[in-house]
Design an enzyme around this catalytic site. Structure first.
Site, PDB file in Angstrom:
ATOM      1  CG  LEU A 201      48.335  48.860  24.804  1.00  6.89           C
ATOM      2  CD1 LEU A 201      49.201  47.660  25.121  1.00  6.89           C
ATOM      3  CD2 LEU A 201      48.847  50.085  25.576  1.00  6.89           C
ATOM      4  CG  HIS A 202      43.768  45.826  20.253  1.00  2.00           C
ATOM      5  ND1 HIS A 202      44.952  45.268  19.843  1.00  2.00           N
ATOM      6  CD2 HIS A 202      42.820  44.900  19.981  1.00  2.00           C
ATOM      7  CE1 HIS A 202      44.724  44.070  19.336  1.00  2.00           C
ATOM      8  NE2 HIS A 202      43.440  43.813  19.413  1.00  2.00           N
ATOM      9  NE  ARG A 203      43.663  40.540  22.670  1.00  2.00           N
ATOM     10  CZ  ARG A 203      43.871  40.458  21.351  1.00  2.00           C
ATOM     11  NH1 ARG A 203      45.088  40.513  20.856  1.00  2.00           N
ATOM     12  NH2 ARG A 203      42.861  40.321  20.542  1.00  2.00           N
ATOM     13  NE  ARG A 236      38.484  47.225  24.002  1.00  2.00           N
ATOM     14  CZ  ARG A 236      38.663  45.975  23.561  1.00  2.00           C
ATOM     15  NH1 ARG A 236      39.876  45.521  23.345  1.00  2.00           N
ATOM     16  NH2 ARG A 236      37.642  45.193  23.327  1.00  2.00           N
TER      17      ARG A 236
END
Ligand code: UDP
Length: 354
Positions: A201-203, A236
């Site tokens: 998960l990083h968007r 992030r």
């Protein structure tokens, strides 16, 4: 005289793609490469580890530019890239994918009047809010040669009025990587639950809106009631979790540090299924013959949706958990061979030489 390619990379997925193309350039007579790392990803396990594990040679230039707002970052990268292009005088600038480093490479090539080639051209989410979509569209408009991984990508470009003569069908260089490194896959150091599903998960659309991130975390915690969730944590996402004081250590989700490419191959091969908002991981799920649940509202890799290998679920917890339940014990019915023959890098380099 050898043809000189100046390749611009900066983010994790670009190291994976460039590893294959750079190796092919090294093997090919009549062509040489100057490798520029913008510095966009800089943590050891987001950058250096990939150069080491995938045999990508050290960059000739590292701009050390990162952690800035998009426009400022692109401007700063362009300033330095234009100087390097003036000094190196390449025949071609080669850019990959859809990051700010891609756009900076494209703008710099254009301003210096150097031919621009784009690997992974034509991909579209049709979501104008996505920074990646902006980067891809701008890059494709400037590119002289557009290397397309899928027929959908070609159709998108033709629809936008891009000259068909600039479009080159290639297959997907990430398939080259998956095949090439398959035998080297290795387990991460951390003890893993068994069985497990893999999640990345990083968007920005998922991590930077606390309400959406909370819903996704809730969905993953609920999933842990069915099957363990292993999640290599992107820097992030870690930052956002820390900002919202999410108890990372106490969570039922098995968070681990970001892993190298070889460890990621192992996780993909040994998991039950994959949940992700990554572009690359959606395809890698298919290469590993694992069903993929995409934590987004749309995807660029639509052929996987149409064949039932990939399921778009957005961020609604009920939708996510139900889809996990439905797919968990589904036999892997993968009976086709998308994304090329594993020799995409060769096709690209031959076209660069032409
Ligand atoms: N990846 C990795 N380690 C991780 C997470 C991802 O090696 O902990 C690899 C993954 O296998 C794929 C690439 O990074 O090859 C995808 O990068 P990412 O998801 O960051 O970007 P995207 O593909 O969404 O642009």
């Amino acid at each position: 005289m050898d043809k000189k390619i100046l390749s611009v990379v900066g983010a994790r997925p670009q190291f994976v793609k460039a590893a294959m193309v750079s190796a092919e350039i090294d093997r090919t007579d009549g062509v040489g490469e100057v490798l520029v790392h913008t510095g966009q990803h800089f943590d050891a396990n987001m950058s250096h580890l990939f150069f080491e594990e995938m045999g990508l040679r050290a960059p000739d230039h590292n701009l050390g530019i990162h952690s800035l707002p998009h426009e400022e970052m692109v401007d700063r990268m362009c300033g330095k890239l234009e100087d390097i292009i003036a000094k190196e005088r390449p025949d071609v600038v080669l850019v990959y994918g859809d990051t700010d480093s891609t756009l900076a490479g494209a703008l710099s090539a254009h301003r210096k009047g150097v031919r621009l080639c784009h690997v992974e051209a034509g991909l579209r989410s049709f979501n104008p809010q996505m920074r990646e979509e902006y980067n891809r569209v701008q890059t494709d408009r400037l590119a002289d040669v557009l290397f397309c991984p899928t027929q959908t990508a070609i159709d998108n470009l033709l629809q936008e009025g891009i000259d068909a003569a600039k479009i080159v069908p290639t297959g997907d260089v990430m398939k080259d990587a998956a095949l090439h490194f398959a035998a080297l896959a290795r387990a991460p150091q951390e003890a893993l639950p068994d069985p497990f599903v893999l999640c990345t998960l990083h968007r920005a659309e998922n991590t930077d809106d606390p309400d959406i991130l909370k819903q996704l975390l809730y969905a993953l915690e609920q999933t842990c009631g069915i099957v363990s969730v292993v999640m290599p944590l992107h820097p992030r996402t870690r930052l956002r979790l820390q900002e919202m004081e999410y108890p990372i250590e106490q969570s039922p989700i098995c968070f681990i540090d970001p892993v190298g490419y070889l460890e990621m191959l192992y996780l993909q091969n040994h998991c039950k299924l994959i949940l992700t908002d990554s572009g690359g991981v959606q395809k890698e799920a298919y290469f590993a013959k694992k069903y993929c649940i995409t934590l987004r509202e749309e995807t660029e890799w639509v052929e996987l949706l149409h064949r039932g290998y990939n399921h778009l679920v957005g961020h609604d917890p009920v939708n996510i958990v139900t889809t996990v339940q439905n797919l968990l014990d589904m036999p892997p019915l993968f009976n086709d061979d998308l994304y090329g023959d594993g020799h995409t890098a060769r096709t690209i380099v031959q076209r660069l030489l032409a």
